[in-house]
Design an enzyme around this catalytic site. Structure first.
Site, PDB file in Angstrom:
ATOM      1  N   ILE A 164       0.800  -1.291  -0.133  1.00 26.27           N
ATOM      2  CA  ILE A 164       0.334  -0.050  -0.125  1.00 26.27           C
ATOM      3  C   ILE A 164       0.696   1.203   0.018  1.00 26.27           C
ATOM      4  O   ILE A 164       1.730   1.276   0.709  1.00 26.27           O
ATOM      5  CB  ILE A 164      -0.633   0.201   0.939  1.00 26.27           C
ATOM      6  CG1 ILE A 164      -2.517  -0.907   0.900  1.00 26.27           C
ATOM      7  CG2 ILE A 164      -1.555   1.758   1.702  1.00 26.27           C
ATOM      8  CD1 ILE A 164      -2.668  -0.929   2.289  1.00 26.27           C
ATOM      9  N   CYS A 194       9.349  -2.447  -1.002  1.00 25.44           N
ATOM     10  CA  CYS A 194       8.796  -1.670  -0.026  1.00 25.44           C
ATOM     11  C   CYS A 194      10.120  -1.442   0.995  1.00 25.44           C
ATOM     12  O   CYS A 194      10.262  -1.068   2.184  1.00 25.44           O
ATOM     13  CB  CYS A 194       7.938  -2.162   0.546  1.00 25.44           C
ATOM     14  SG  CYS A 194       6.262  -2.980  -0.439  1.00 25.44           S
TER      15      CYS A 194
END
Length: 244
Positions: A164, A194
């Site tokens: 996200i 990430c």
């Protein structure tokens, strides 16, 4: 407060830059409408929810490190990857075929003005979607996204199944989430996903966890349902593939 009206857009397989350009255009339209409503309170606001699948691309968020890309420019070209620096939060991630990407363009003035709650709500959409397929997704207090718990006895690490990354301007959202349905997981080996290099964490997909091929068309309707459920909105119509 009236229930928000959200237009759903099924964009199919679309180049990342094209999808980003579309996000920016819709975002500006939503912001312009927000400003116009100050003088015309009766003017309805429209929100958008884009669903898309991208060709192989690595994107680097504004707080990320380019060192987390493990390929040279030449290797990117040779292997058919695109690399873009973009304006979302977070570090580097991968998008590609077999990954269901959702981009909400929401005016949060009509939902709730709370960035933390917004990100937690995106996670909740994914957790509920995974539950529909018998998978138990969960949050990690130290990292954004959705994970599957590790099993030390099986020497199985904690696995990330959904990334996200968001951007907000004038309380209007861009970017969103990427759920691994059946992507080529070896492509994640070309980055530090990430920015998380922990040895006890890895990346997985729904197909790997279920032990069977899973198509995006099976997952998308369940995610749509849970978006409307979690954010309490009314879907108004669905646009089929193509740039709007």
């Amino acid at each position: 407060m009236a229930i928000p009206r959200v237009h759903h857009h099924h964009l199919g397989h679309l180049d990342y830059q094209q999808a980003w350009d579309l996000q920016k255009r819709l975002h500006q339209e939503v912001v312009d409408r927000k400003l116009a409503r100050r003088n015309q309170p009766s003017l309805a606001q429209y929100h958008h929810l884009l669903f898309v699948e991208h060709p192989p691309v690595f994107t680097l968020g504004k707080s990320g490190s380019v060192d987390h890309l493990l390929l040279s420019a030449e290797e990117l070209r040779e292997q058919g990857f695109t690399f873009l620096k973009i304006n979302r939060g977070g570090d580097i991630t991968y998008h590609g075929p077999g990954q269901l990407v959702a981009y909400p363009i929401f005016d949060l003035d009509e939902f709730f003005n709370d960035v933390h709650r917004y990100v937690r709500s995106l996670e909740e959409v994914v957790i509920r979607t995974l539950t529909d397929f018998g998978l138990q997704g969960e949050r990690d207090a130290g990292f954004t996204g959705v994970w599957l718990a590790g099993h030390p006895a099986r020497r199985q690490p904690r696995r990330k199944i959904c990334a996200i990354g968001v951007h907000l301007s004038r309380w209007t959202t861009m970017h969103g989430l990427a759920l691994n349905v059946r992507p080529n997981l070896t492509h994640f080996n070309h980055i530090v996903p990430c920015g998380i290099a922990d040895a006890d964490r890895s990346v997985t997909s729904m197909s790997v966890e279920l032990g069977r091929p899973l198509e995006l068309d099976e997952v998308l309707p369940r995610m749509e349902h849970h978006f409307a459920e979690v954010f309490d909105f009314t879907p108004t119509k669905t646009h089929r593939p193509g740039i709007l």
